[in-house]
Design an enzyme around this catalytic site. Structure first.
Site, mmCIF file in Angstrom:
data_model
loop_
_atom_site.group_PDB
_atom_site.id
_atom_site.type_symbol
_atom_site.label_atom_id
_atom_site.label_comp_id
_atom_site.label_asym_id
_atom_site.label_seq_id
_atom_site.Cartn_x
_atom_site.Cartn_y
_atom_site.Cartn_z
ATOM 1 C CG ASP A 215 -1.860 1.172 1.192
ATOM 2 O OD1 ASP A 215 -1.452 2.285 0.782
ATOM 3 O OD2 ASP A 215 -3.025 0.994 1.551
ATOM 4 C CG HIS A 216 1.725 4.126 -3.295
ATOM 5 N ND1 HIS A 216 0.505 3.832 -3.821
ATOM 6 C CD2 HIS A 216 1.882 5.462 -3.460
ATOM 7 C CE1 HIS A 216 -0.056 4.953 -4.281
ATOM 8 N NE2 HIS A 216 0.765 5.951 -4.078
ATOM 9 C CG HIS A 278 -3.954 4.540 -1.073
ATOM 10 N ND1 HIS A 278 -3.077 3.492 -0.994
ATOM 11 C CD2 HIS A 278 -4.028 4.856 -2.389
ATOM 12 C CE1 HIS A 278 -2.635 3.178 -2.212
ATOM 13 N NE2 HIS A 278 -3.206 3.994 -3.071
HETATM 14 C C1 BG6 Z 1 -3.029 4.503 -6.736
HETATM 15 C C2 BG6 Z 1 -4.363 4.543 -7.423
HETATM 16 O O1 BG6 Z 1 -3.025 3.536 -5.721
HETATM 17 O O2 BG6 Z 1 -2.740 5.775 -6.174
HETATM 18 C C3 BG6 Z 1 -4.409 5.631 -8.467
HETATM 19 O O3 BG6 Z 1 -4.624 3.293 -8.048
HETATM 20 C C4 BG6 Z 1 -3.965 6.958 -7.882
HETATM 21 O O4 BG6 Z 1 -5.707 5.749 -9.036
HETATM 22 C C5 BG6 Z 1 -2.643 6.803 -7.139
HETATM 23 O O5 BG6 Z 1 -3.837 7.895 -8.938
HETATM 24 C C6 BG6 Z 1 -2.250 8.087 -6.427
HETATM 25 O O6 BG6 Z 1 -1.003 7.958 -5.817
HETATM 26 P P1 BG6 Z 1 -0.235 9.238 -5.292
HETATM 27 O O7 BG6 Z 1 0.952 8.686 -4.589
HETATM 28 O O8 BG6 Z 1 0.088 10.069 -6.499
HETATM 29 O O9 BG6 Z 1 -1.175 9.960 -4.369
#
Ligand code: BG6
Length: 524
Positions: A215-216, A278
């Site tokens: 979950d980045h 997230h």
């Molecule tokens: C991803 C989603 O997990 O997170 C995308 O699948 C989204 O739809 C992205 O655009 C957003 O990541 P960040 O790090 O740019 O907020």
């Protein structure tokens, strides 16, 4: 060859014994760089967008920071008929375009020496035999010592096939003391049942300790700073509860549309795409109790407790909102609506905006709503957690003096302008007593000289180190689906989501949802 020298760990500093309880304690000195040991990273889906923009650049950035060992290998697995050199050229192109740190010839020379490509499809046993041979060659040529991580940057429908092939080819099992790990990208299923099935498939092949679910958001510095803010300080925690907090707003707004991701996004929608993972992780970190330590087991125990205590309101018609972006303006650019995007079913009911209210049935949070919202093509890109406090019970001022006084708030700005804002009232200079809202800001950019690493740098390094605290467990994933499933089931009975003009802050329904409860969304 002039290889960048990884910093050598120093002897661990003696831990001072502290008279107070310190959940940040650890036997290691956390300031020392953590460097991965000998290993390789094999990426499935290596020509995809995520790999090009995030994974390959993150591997390069780790190498550039001296956090990968000299005995490191990078293997791409894909359908293209590429040689190792052609794949290396592809990696270089994407590294030059997307890496965070500057391009350095010495780093590249060291990294490219360990780059290999294996051509094949996910269902081809011969290709997995070639992969097995390639990692063995890396063991002897680069000294990767049998340690290999497999990154599944592939659609979930491919997980069962790839997992089975890894098992049948013997790649999922290590010999004497070496490790094998698997990294799984979200989405982990599309509801509770499919998530459980997916888990069965993966745990048939890998033991639970070798599975790392990405979950980045958990790799973002500001998200980790939430733990520092809450548990390293004295001044926030005493008021972090229902006695003082009126409500919490968690916002993840994006200004982009769905771009080239129609195939993935249509039928999935905003809530499954980011609320299930997230935003519920952000809620868990905001609302959980203090963990005994920051070990994976202790962190998970607290996150699991709080996710188990989340209650979905009964009246979903009034406590949720959905929207779909229509044509509009994103700054000075005219943009098309969701239904006109390439690859989208013109009758699609997929939501590109979702807002939900959740309650947490614990003594700390009883009666404090948590409002979560996310959307594509909104006013701007911003992710923040706003803890909004109750009004003071008594204001010893003329009513006119506090006309411009709102509610106090602590706002954790996750991105893009990372930091923390405190909102409170201050006297306007002059002879009259007039109180107005002001902000006090902490900015990462101006307070620290070190730039924040990308989330994927942190997470890939943690996998190579076998360090699991920042990865959600199966139970957390299942609890998140238990929260979302009834909402999705209710939405499935409805018609088209409410349209909202691109570049605005979402559908009217979402504003009405808060207005009914006497509240307003913050304008980030
Ligand atoms: C991803 C989603 O997990 O997170 C995308 O699948 C989204 O739809 C992205 O655009 C957003 O990541 P960040 O790090 O740019 O907020």
């Amino acid at each position: 060859m002039a290889e960048p020298k990884p910093a050598q760990p120093q002897a661990s500093a003696q831990q001072a014994s502290t008279p107070w309880h310190n959940p940040l304690r650890d036997s290691r000195d956390l300031r020392l760089p953590r460097i991965a040991g000998p290993c390789s990273l094999v990426i499935f889906g290596v020509t995809g967008d995520l790999s090009k923009k995030k994974l390959l650049p993150a591997v390069y950035d780790l190498a550039n920071r001296g956090l990968l060992p000299v005995n490191f290998g990078l293997v791409g697995f894909g359908r293209r008929d590429w040689t190792n050199e052609q794949f290396a050229a592809f990696v270089e192109e994407n590294v030059r375009a997307h890496s965070r740190t500057p391009f350095n010839e010495a780093t590249w020379k060291f990294l490219s020496g360990g780059i290999r490509f294996v051509q094949g499809t996910f269902d081809d046993p011969a290709a997995f035999q070639r992969l097995s041979q390639t990692v063995s060659e890396l063991d002897s040529e680069r000294g990767t010592q049998g340690n290999h991580a497999f990154y599944m940057s592939v659609p979930p429908r491919a997980f069962p096939t790839v997992s089975k092939m890894l098992r049948d080819s013997g790649l999922s099992h290590s010999q004497s003391g070496a490790w094998r790990r698997v990294i799984i990208e979200k989405p982990f299923g599309h509801d509770l049942q499919s998530a459980k099935e997916l888990d069965r498939v993966v745990s048939d092949v890998f033991d639970p300790g070798s599975v790392f679910r990405i979950d980045h958001y958990l790799g973002k510095e500001t998200v980790q700073n939430l733990l520092a803010l809450r548990f390293a300080n004295m001044m926030f925690e005493p008021i972090w509860n229902a006695n003082y907090v009126d409500h919490v707003q968690i916002t993840m707004a994006e200004d982009i549309g769905i771009g080239g991701r129609a195939g993935y996004y249509d039928g999935i929608g905003a809530a499954r795409d980011v609320i299930q993972n997230h935003l519920l992780q952000l809620l868990a970190l905001t609302a959980m109790e203090e963990p005994v330590s920051f070990s994976a087991a202790d962190l998970t125990a607290e996150k699991t407790k709080v996710l188990s205590a989340v209650r979905v309101p009964h009246d979903l018609a009034h406590t949720t909102a959905r929207g779909q972006y229509a044509a509009g303006w994103q700054g000075s650019e005219k943009v098309i609506g969701y239904l006109d995007e390439k690859g989208i079913d013109p009758n699609s009911r997929t939501e590109t905006y979702a807002a939900i209210r959740l309650d947490i049935d614990t003594r700390r949070w009883a009666g404090v709503p948590f409002y979560l919202r996310t959307g594509k093509r909104l006013g701007k890109r911003v992710t923040e957690i706003a803890v909004v406090f109750k009004r003071a019970p008594h204001l010893p001022f003329e009513q006119t003096a506090t006309r411009e006084l709102g509610q106090n708030a602590v706002v954790i700005r996750v991105q893009p302008d990372e930091g923390i804002t405190l909102r409170f009232g201050a006297k306007v200079p002059g002879t009259a007593m007039e109180v107005r809202d002001v902000s006090m800001d902490f900015n990462y950019g101006s307070s620290f000289t070190e730039a924040s690493p990308e989330a994927y740098e942190r997470l890939i390094l943690d996998v190579l180190l076998g360090d699991p605290p920042l990865f959600p467990t199966t139970r957390e994933v299942e609890l998140s689906w238990e929260i979302l499933d009834p909402i999705e089931q209710y939405w499935a009975t409805l018609g088209q989501p409410q349209p909202y003009r691109a570049g605005t802050w979402g559908p009217k329904e979402a504003d009405e949802m808060l207005a009914r409860e006497g509240r307003m969304w913050r304008m980030p």
